[in-house]
Design a protein around this motif. Structure first.
Motif, PDB file in Angstrom:
ATOM      1  N   TRP A 183       0.667  -1.227  -0.621  1.00  0.00           N
ATOM      2  CA  TRP A 183      -0.291  -0.058  -0.059  1.00  0.00           C
ATOM      3  C   TRP A 183       0.614   1.322   0.216  1.00  0.00           C
ATOM      4  N   MET A 184       1.897   1.263   0.245  1.00  0.00           N
ATOM      5  CA  MET A 184       2.371   2.816   0.581  1.00  0.00           C
ATOM      6  C   MET A 184       3.672   2.955  -0.916  1.00  0.00           C
ATOM      7  N   LEU A 185       3.968   1.397  -0.843  1.00  0.00           N
ATOM      8  CA  LEU A 185       4.496   1.636  -2.014  1.00  0.00           C
ATOM      9  C   LEU A 185       3.835   2.259  -3.404  1.00  0.00           C
ATOM     10  N   GLY A 186       2.382   1.743  -3.697  1.00  0.00           N
ATOM     11  CA  GLY A 186       1.353   2.790  -4.454  1.00  0.00           C
ATOM     12  C   GLY A 186       0.389   3.976  -3.924  1.00  0.00           C
ATOM     13  N   HIS A 187       1.038   4.618  -2.653  1.00  0.00           N
ATOM     14  CA  HIS A 187       0.946   5.429  -1.840  1.00  0.00           C
ATOM     15  C   HIS A 187       1.731   6.754  -3.091  1.00  0.00           C
ATOM     16  N   PHE A 188       3.005   6.144  -2.861  1.00  0.00           N
ATOM     17  CA  PHE A 188       3.985   7.235  -3.658  1.00  0.00           C
ATOM     18  C   PHE A 188       4.088   7.249  -4.804  1.00  0.00           C
ATOM     19  N   GLY A 189       3.318   6.198  -5.524  1.00  0.00           N
ATOM     20  CA  GLY A 189       3.003   6.085  -6.759  1.00  0.00           C
ATOM     21  C   GLY A 189       4.116   5.240  -8.208  1.00  0.00           C
ATOM     22  N   PHE A 190       4.693   4.351  -6.849  1.00  0.00           N
ATOM     23  CA  PHE A 190       5.532   3.152  -7.724  1.00  0.00           C
ATOM     24  C   PHE A 190       4.616   2.258  -8.581  1.00  0.00           C
ATOM     25  N   ALA A 191       4.224   1.718  -9.734  1.00  0.00           N
ATOM     26  CA  ALA A 191       3.817   0.773 -10.205  1.00  0.00           C
ATOM     27  C   ALA A 191       4.174  -0.888  -9.817  1.00  0.00           C
ATOM     28  N   GLU A 192       3.312  -1.580  -9.880  1.00  0.00           N
ATOM     29  CA  GLU A 192       3.127  -2.338  -9.472  1.00  0.00           C
ATOM     30  C   GLU A 192       4.178  -3.012  -9.901  1.00  0.00           C
ATOM     31  N   GLY A 193       5.079  -3.441 -11.017  1.00  0.00           N
ATOM     32  CA  GLY A 193       5.736  -3.689 -11.547  1.00  0.00           C
ATOM     33  C   GLY A 193       7.029  -3.578 -11.185  1.00  0.00           C
ATOM     34  N   GLU A 194       7.021  -2.896 -10.900  1.00  0.00           N
ATOM     35  CA  GLU A 194       8.449  -2.299 -10.428  1.00  0.00           C
ATOM     36  C   GLU A 194       8.584  -1.916  -8.159  1.00  0.00           C
ATOM     37  N   ARG A 195       7.727  -2.285  -7.949  1.00  0.00           N
ATOM     38  CA  ARG A 195       7.437  -2.556  -6.902  1.00  0.00           C
ATOM     39  C   ARG A 195       8.682  -3.721  -6.008  1.00  0.00           C
ATOM     40  N   PRO A 196       8.801  -4.936  -6.956  1.00  0.00           N
ATOM     41  CA  PRO A 196       9.819  -5.986  -6.119  1.00  0.00           C
ATOM     42  C   PRO A 196      11.122  -5.526  -6.160  1.00  0.00           C
ATOM     43  N   GLY A 197      11.752  -4.900  -6.998  1.00  0.00           N
ATOM     44  CA  GLY A 197      13.066  -3.854  -6.981  1.00  0.00           C
ATOM     45  C   GLY A 197      13.084  -3.155  -6.525  1.00  0.00           C
ATOM     46  N   VAL A 198      12.170  -2.804  -5.785  1.00  0.00           N
ATOM     47  CA  VAL A 198      12.234  -1.264  -4.766  1.00  0.00           C
ATOM     48  C   VAL A 198      12.305  -1.843  -3.331  1.00  0.00           C
ATOM     49  N   LEU A 199      11.242  -2.708  -3.160  1.00  0.00           N
ATOM     50  CA  LEU A 199      12.172  -3.725  -1.525  1.00  0.00           C
ATOM     51  C   LEU A 199      12.670  -3.342  -1.844  1.00  0.00           C
ATOM     52  N   ILE A 200      13.324  -4.410  -2.282  1.00  0.00           N
ATOM     53  CA  ILE A 200      15.126  -4.892  -3.193  1.00  0.00           C
ATOM     54  C   ILE A 200      15.883  -3.389  -2.042  1.00  0.00           C
ATOM     55  N   THR A 201      15.961  -2.569  -2.759  1.00  0.00           N
ATOM     56  CA  THR A 201      16.615  -1.078  -2.463  1.00  0.00           C
ATOM     57  C   THR A 201      16.426  -0.842  -0.967  1.00  0.00           C
ATOM     58  N   ILE A 202      15.351  -1.490  -0.822  1.00  0.00           N
ATOM     59  CA  ILE A 202      14.463  -0.103   0.736  1.00  0.00           C
ATOM     60  C   ILE A 202      15.425  -1.027   1.923  1.00  0.00           C
ATOM     61  N   ASP A 203      14.973  -2.689   1.506  1.00  0.00           N
ATOM     62  CA  ASP A 203      16.110  -3.848   2.719  1.00  0.00           C
ATOM     63  C   ASP A 203      17.310  -3.236   2.887  1.00  0.00           C
ATOM     64  N   LYS A 204      17.527  -2.280   2.223  1.00  0.00           N
ATOM     65  CA  LYS A 204      19.541  -2.099   2.380  1.00  0.00           C
ATOM     66  C   LYS A 204      18.916  -0.572   3.035  1.00  0.00           C
ATOM     67  N   LEU A 205      17.657  -0.266   3.540  1.00  0.00           N
ATOM     68  CA  LEU A 205      18.014   1.125   4.098  1.00  0.00           C
ATOM     69  C   LEU A 205      18.911   1.450   5.690  1.00  0.00           C
ATOM     70  N   ASP A 206      19.154  -0.267   6.503  1.00  0.00           N
ATOM     71  CA  ASP A 206      20.331   0.196   7.580  1.00  0.00           C
ATOM     72  C   ASP A 206      21.582  -0.165   7.665  1.00  0.00           C
ATOM     73  N   LYS A 207      21.689  -0.447   5.860  1.00  0.00           N
ATOM     74  CA  LYS A 207      23.038  -0.287   5.763  1.00  0.00           C
ATOM     75  C   LYS A 207      23.872   0.906   4.669  1.00  0.00           C
ATOM     76  N   ILE A 208      22.269   0.905   3.409  1.00  0.00           N
ATOM     77  CA  ILE A 208      22.887   2.606   3.602  1.00  0.00           C
ATOM     78  C   ILE A 208      22.027   3.711   3.995  1.00  0.00           C
ATOM     79  N   GLY A 209      21.620   3.929   4.227  1.00  0.00           N
ATOM     80  CA  GLY A 209      20.823   5.355   5.025  1.00  0.00           C
ATOM     81  C   GLY A 209      19.713   5.821   4.024  1.00  0.00           C
ATOM     82  N   PRO A 210      18.855   6.425   4.121  1.00  0.00           N
ATOM     83  CA  PRO A 210      18.105   6.959   3.225  1.00  0.00           C
ATOM     84  C   PRO A 210      18.748   7.537   2.021  1.00  0.00           C
TER      85      PRO A 210
END
Length: 432
Positions: A183-210
């Motif tokens: 829901w959050m990714l849709g709220h920001f405007g990410f298309a359904e097809g790109e969300r898996p890749g976006v999640l892979i990057t978000i999962d690095k938040l603790d390591k590489i920061g915002p």
């Protein structure tokens, strides 16, 4: 000369190490059984097609596949490098896929809500490095057939109880919901097809920061306006006063307008966990949960809640899990709700490596050469009858070295035995 070392990424365990591992497993098993979970066992092998059915995420790429029997050179050439044509079986890479198959096989023999324990080795073709092995033990509990918050609450409470029993009080769960992430990714405007890749990057938040996450999202070509909206959310002004787990904390951590159903499901889990945790009379129960809107967990089969176990003594998780309501339907043709949790067993072993068999006497009987075998066996049986663990050792010139080795093997006491002595004649002394 052939190497005598185990294969890379696999290990031998000396008796003292094996004993420590079994102690930890016994504690976890005992607490899980107390919470109504039943242990099962599945084969180490599963069919190739099942292990590569698209439900194991990246782990499928790490499966050890087994060549079909009787292949000749012509069959290998005809396969053209296609592993599916060469293999019909593989070593399991986790315990969740075998559990889903097990439930589909035995559903008629199991209760409508089935609570399972699995503690067994799994195999992955990892690149061996410190803390990453090709064979390791997983320690799982799962609840199949319950789609309500009760299932998550039971899992979390049982796992916190097991952690406490191991002497690691103070554990907490970071919790999120895949539906909230989507829901959050849709709220920001990410298309359904790109969300898996976006999640892979978000999962690095603790390591590489915002800033690192935003830069990587731009670099991978994610929708620019969606990335900018996400960046604004990450950089929003925040207050950091303590907020106990509940609706206020969850809504504060999400963009405005989060679906009520998702929020209320999370709140219900927290309420149930709090009710089960011990608390002093008159005190308010502290919920050992913290909502983390950016907790992702990599497995693609998660459909709802996801969680990871944290402990203040370490900066990494001690386990994780989540809800995977769609997996069993791949075998049955009918979806069945399911949720599970797995301890990071190897990490627990490292944390608890100094633990010993408290309360269990372990005695070395150091005997002279001339003591008859029958007498030694009788003395050993007498100590065992008293509840002790016993080892017989013939006295050596260097008694100190013998006793030091026994102590390193977990023995706590010793007695010297001369010919003609009986149980009441022996003085048991501590090894310390």
């Amino acid at each position: 000369m052939a190497s005598v070392n185990p294969p890379r990424g696999m290990r031998d365990f000396l008796p003292v190490d094996k004993a420590r591992r079994e102690r930890i497993l016994a504690v976890i098993r005992g607490r899980y059984r107390a919470h109504g979970f039943d242990e099962i066992e599945t084969p180490v092998l599963e069919e190739y097609g099942r292990l590569h059915a698209g439900i194991g995420g990246d782990n499928e790429k790490l499966a050890f596949n087994i060549l079909k029997r009787g292949l000749d050179a012509e069959a290998v050439r005809a396969a053209g490098g296609d592993p599916a044509a060469l293999s019909d079986l593989g070593l399991r890479y986790d315990l969740t896929v075998p559990l889903a198959r097990f439930y589909a096989t035995h559903r008629a023999e199991l209760p409508s809500v089935f609570r399972s324990i699995q503690m067994a080795p799994v195999w992955r073709a990892e690149r061996p490095q410190k803390g990453r092995y090709r064979q390791f033990v997983q320690c799982d509990i799962d609840i199949i057939g319950d789609g309500t918050a009760r299932a998550e609450a039971e899992l979390l409470v049982a796992s916190l109880d097991a952690l406490d029993a191991l002497g690691l009080e103070g554990g907490t769960f970071r919790i999120n919901d895949r539906r909230a992430l989507n829901w959050m990714l849709g709220h920001f405007g990410f298309a359904e097809g790109e969300r898996p890749g976006v999640l892979i990057t978000i999962d690095k938040l603790d390591k590489i920061g915002p800033d690192g996450v935003v830069a990587e999202l731009h670099g991978r070509g994610a929708d620019a306006s969606a990335v900018d909206a996400f960046a604004r959310f990450l950089g929003r002004p925040q207050t950091f006063e303590h907020r106990p787990f509940g609706e206020s904390q969850i809504r504060q951590a999400l963009p405005d307008g989060a679906p009520d159903e998702i929020v209320q499901d999370l709140v219900a889990i927290g309420t149930a966990v709090a009710a089960a945790r011990p608390v002093d009379a008159g005190a308010v129960a502290e919920v050992p949960l913290a909502f983390d809107p950016f907790l992702v967990r990599g497995m693609g089969y998660y459909t709802g809640t996801i969680f990871e176990l944290a402990h203040p003594s370490v900066d990494y998780s001690l386990g994780g899990g989540g809800r995977y309501d769609g997996m069993i339907g791949r075998f049955l043709g009918t979806d069945v709700p399911a949720v599970g949790f797995s301890f990071g067993f190897e990490r627990l072993v490292e944390l608890l490596e100094s633990e010993t068999d408290a309360g269990v006497a372990a005695v070395v009987l150091v005997h002279e050469r001339d003591v008859p075998v029958g007498d030694l066996v009788a003395l050993k049986a007498a100590f065992i009858g008293e509840g002790s663990r016993v080892r017989l050792e013939q006295r050596t010139k260097n008694l100190k070295a013998l006793l030091e080795r026994a102590a390193s093997d977990g023995y706590t006491a010793f007695a010297t035995v001369a010919a003609g002595q009986e149980r009441h004649d022996l003085e048991v002394k501590p090894l310390a």
